[in-house]
Motif scaffolding. Structure first.
Motif, PDB file in Angstrom:
ATOM      1  N   ILE A  72     -57.600 -69.605  29.139  1.00  0.00           N
ATOM      2  CA  ILE A  72     -57.590 -68.466  30.067  1.00  0.00           C
ATOM      3  C   ILE A  72     -59.021 -67.769  29.766  1.00  0.00           C
ATOM      4  CG2 ILE A  72     -56.408 -66.641  30.904  1.00  0.00           C
ATOM      5  CD1 ILE A  72     -54.946 -68.888  31.531  1.00  0.00           C
ATOM      6  N   MET A  73     -59.149 -67.473  28.607  1.00  0.00           N
ATOM      7  CA  MET A  73     -60.398 -66.706  28.065  1.00  0.00           C
ATOM      8  C   MET A  73     -61.553 -67.537  28.752  1.00  0.00           C
ATOM      9  SD  MET A  73     -59.818 -65.721  24.266  1.00  0.00           S
ATOM     10  CE  MET A  73     -61.400 -66.186  23.886  1.00  0.00           C
ATOM     11  N   GLU A  74     -61.530 -68.706  28.752  1.00  0.00           N
ATOM     12  CA  GLU A  74     -62.637 -69.579  29.100  1.00  0.00           C
ATOM     13  C   GLU A  74     -62.774 -69.265  30.626  1.00  0.00           C
ATOM     14  OE1 GLU A  74     -65.946 -71.964  28.931  1.00  0.00           O
ATOM     15  OE2 GLU A  74     -64.728 -71.316  27.412  1.00  0.00           O
ATOM     16  N   GLU A  75     -61.570 -69.684  31.320  1.00  0.00           N
ATOM     17  CA  GLU A  75     -61.439 -69.309  32.701  1.00  0.00           C
ATOM     18  C   GLU A  75     -62.293 -68.114  33.244  1.00  0.00           C
ATOM     19  OE1 GLU A  75     -57.815 -72.281  33.291  1.00  0.00           O
ATOM     20  OE2 GLU A  75     -57.756 -70.334  34.587  1.00  0.00           O
ATOM     21  N   LEU A  76     -61.739 -67.145  32.660  1.00  0.00           N
ATOM     22  CA  LEU A  76     -61.944 -65.651  32.994  1.00  0.00           C
ATOM     23  C   LEU A  76     -63.431 -65.309  32.534  1.00  0.00           C
ATOM     24  CD1 LEU A  76     -59.166 -65.734  33.995  1.00  0.00           C
ATOM     25  CD2 LEU A  76     -58.580 -63.581  33.065  1.00  0.00           C
ATOM     26  N   GLN A  77     -63.963 -66.270  31.852  1.00  0.00           N
ATOM     27  CA  GLN A  77     -65.204 -65.497  30.980  1.00  0.00           C
ATOM     28  C   GLN A  77     -65.066 -64.519  30.430  1.00  0.00           C
ATOM     29  OE1 GLN A  77     -68.890 -66.894  32.467  1.00  0.00           O
ATOM     30  NE2 GLN A  77     -68.132 -67.062  34.683  1.00  0.00           N
ATOM     31  N   TYR A  78     -63.969 -64.409  29.581  1.00  0.00           N
ATOM     32  CA  TYR A  78     -63.832 -62.987  28.748  1.00  0.00           C
ATOM     33  C   TYR A  78     -64.745 -62.860  27.819  1.00  0.00           C
ATOM     34  CZ  TYR A  78     -61.573 -60.017  25.525  1.00  0.00           C
ATOM     35  OH  TYR A  78     -61.284 -58.922  24.731  1.00  0.00           O
ATOM     36  N   GLN A  79     -65.371 -61.579  27.696  1.00  0.00           N
ATOM     37  CA  GLN A  79     -66.160 -61.350  26.704  1.00  0.00           C
ATOM     38  C   GLN A  79     -65.627 -60.112  25.947  1.00  0.00           C
ATOM     39  OE1 GLN A  79     -68.756 -63.827  26.317  1.00  0.00           O
ATOM     40  NE2 GLN A  79     -70.647 -62.812  27.484  1.00  0.00           N
ATOM     41  N   PRO A  80     -65.146 -60.424  24.705  1.00  0.00           N
ATOM     42  CA  PRO A  80     -64.682 -59.280  24.150  1.00  0.00           C
ATOM     43  C   PRO A  80     -65.666 -58.035  23.896  1.00  0.00           C
ATOM     44  CG  PRO A  80     -64.201 -60.975  22.750  1.00  0.00           C
ATOM     45  CD  PRO A  80     -65.002 -61.630  23.853  1.00  0.00           C
TER      46      PRO A  80
END
Lengths: 338, 338
Positions: free
Chosen positions: B40-48
């Motif tokens: 999901i992180m990948e999909e949403l391009q999540y950057q902390p």
DNA sequence: CTGAAAGCGCTAACAT
DNA sequence: ATGTTAGCGCTTTCAG
């Protein structure tokens, strides 16, 4: 223990909102409480946390600067000017040496984004410029510095590379040179400088040899190799235009190793007007970029972005200027003899 | 809109705590949910957000670097090594050019503190070193780089300046020089280098003239002026030790302007082994600092501090090394004649 | 193995 | 003119 806004509020007998207001000079605060809060802040040595304020206020007061290598004098000088302009506006700069490697550049880009910098200045080369796309779609303003990539819709502050190349070659031609070599660095700037040079030759009715135009990286060694390649043959150019000072120094060293006198046997002209051009012997003739102006404009553009969310993209092109040194000379009968 | 930890949690059907744990690789998370969250992180391009995490986790992954001027090749080269070491550990560097002005230095220091950097590297000069005291009392580790201030209880990573000065002069003496001048920059390093040089002279039974030892700032122009001062008189030194390469370049230019041949009429030895020493003609003999090792040690020390809150202060002194160039030569009958 | 909840220090409406 | 309050995005106990 560092004191927080709460400590100040308590000690001053006011709310944290009031403290925040005097710190940021917003809202209406009576002169009396303002003074008191200010005094308490002083006493407690209160330092507002940039981190906490960035989490709400949206500003980190930091710009990111991507360059190929800070140890390269041109970038070091550019960095200095950019830093001065930034500091004047209360910003500081994170430097990122990418060695022009896409992977490292992208890593830095993403790191800077995670740090929520208020702007990024790109002064390095990408093999694949499309890697920048995701970042151009962001809120964070991006500016290309000393580099023009036509295919990219991005703010750009640069020098007229084409014009610079033209000036360099035009100058050599005026000195009577007909056999001209060019050592350029790979990338858009190098290409534009070459094109400008070629146009000058074309206008003067001079033809060029493709083997006298070489593309390399931008270290001294690269300049050395590139020049050596051209100078070793019996038929060699009487002048070489090196597309930056590092390369020019390499060319100079190659000439020296081959026993050629500069400028008697070979004229050399550089680009950038860095410290290097001033300390080599003979002093280099070079094309100067107005780095100071460029730095000023870059930072101003970044700052304007903070207030005006979306300014339309602009490209600002500064004109270069030829600085005469002692590394160029008119072609004389003597130098034509060999 | 940038995605946050909440977006990821919602999309993955877990709590933000779980997401946080997979991001930081803490706690125990089943392989299955870990995979899902990662996807999901990948999909949403999540950057902390580094900012948000710094507000709690206490880490900004940033170091501050105070230097006199990034445009000075020695500092630019040092900055590059420091940056490389820092990046390898996931840190980035904010550069701060102070021009050795106390006020500006202090401003930067306080700014860096407000930005909650995880460490500060001081490579610039202070007129009043006690200004550093407040910052040494802080949690934030401070390291003096390439500089030793005996009066300060602070981590220090530097080169043995005394030894460097000693080596330089010893080398000149071995070449037969008896008339030796020194051009040093103001500050602790310069003083140590002078002292080292004086000790070498003392041991060799050579006396020195105070008018041949001058303290200046550290630009090329300063070196030029300092040398000119010594060389204009009929009785002049046969060798000059310049306490850094910038100064040495200035000395070289002064010699040239006065019609002196280097090394025939004057030997010159520099300090730092920067790019400059390699591109001037003749190539400078210079004392090299192991910048790479120093940078490595500095960053390691800073990193260790993150885990071990209070390591006892340490001073690490690296040994310099003489790099032979072509700017020094034995005293010959010819050069004694004039 | 996972989640609820309490902050971190500050800003910005919205009240008072 | 000043205070209350709700977050900003994340980490970290502490329960479950």
């Amino acid at each position: 223990m560092k004191s927080t806004i709460y400590d100040v509020a308590k000690a001053a007998g006011v709310s944290i909102a009031t403290v925040s207001k005097v710190v940021n000079q917003t809202g209406n605060i009576s002169e009396k409480t303002r003074k008191r809060v200010l005094r308490i802040m002083e006493e407690l040595q209160y330092q507002p946390s940039v981190v906490a304020s960035a989490l709400t206020g949206k500003k980190t007061s930091t710009f990111g600067l991507l360059l190929s290598n800070i140890a390269n004098p041109f970038f070091a000088e550019a960095a200095r000017f950019l830093e001065d302009e930034a500091r004047a506006a209360g910003y500081s700069i994170v430097m990122c040496s990418t060695d022009n490697e896409d992977e490292r550049s992208v890593n830095y880009l993403s790191l800077l984004q995670r740090k929520q910098v208020d702007g990024m200045i790109i002064a390095c080369h990408f093999t694949d410029w499309s890697l920048l796309h995701p970042y151009l779609a962001t809120e964070t303003p991006v500016i290309l510095f000393s580099k023009d990539v036509p295919s990219l819709n991005v703010h750009t502050v640069t020098v007229d590379d084409h014009q610079g190349g033209y000036q360099a070659i035009e100058y050599l031609i005026a000195k009577g040179h007909r056999q001209i070599g060019i050592v350029a660095e790979t990338g858009p700037s190098g290409e534009h400088r070459i094109r400008g040079g070629q146009q000058a030759m074309k206008e003067a009715g001079i033809s060029w040899r493709s083997e006298w135009i070489t593309n390399v990286q931008s270290s001294i060694q690269d300049g050395y190799n590139g020049a050596r390649h051209m100078l070793e043959h019996s038929e060699r150019p009487s002048a070489i235009f090196a597309c930056n000072d590092m390369l020019a120094v390499g060319v100079l060293q190659a000439a020296q190793d081959l026993g050629l006198q500069v400028p008697d046997d070979l004229s050399i002209i550089g680009f950038d007007d860095t410290l290097l051009s001033q300390i080599v012997q003979p002093r280099l003739t070079t094309i100067s970029q107005p780095i100071s102006d460029m730095a000023h404009h870059t930072i101003q553009l970044l700052l304007r972005h903070a207030n005006t969310p979306d300014i339309s993209k602009q490209k600002v092109i500064f004109q270069p200027k030829l600085m005469e040194g002692r590394s160029t000379q008119s072609v004389t009968p003597a130098s034509n003899m060999d």
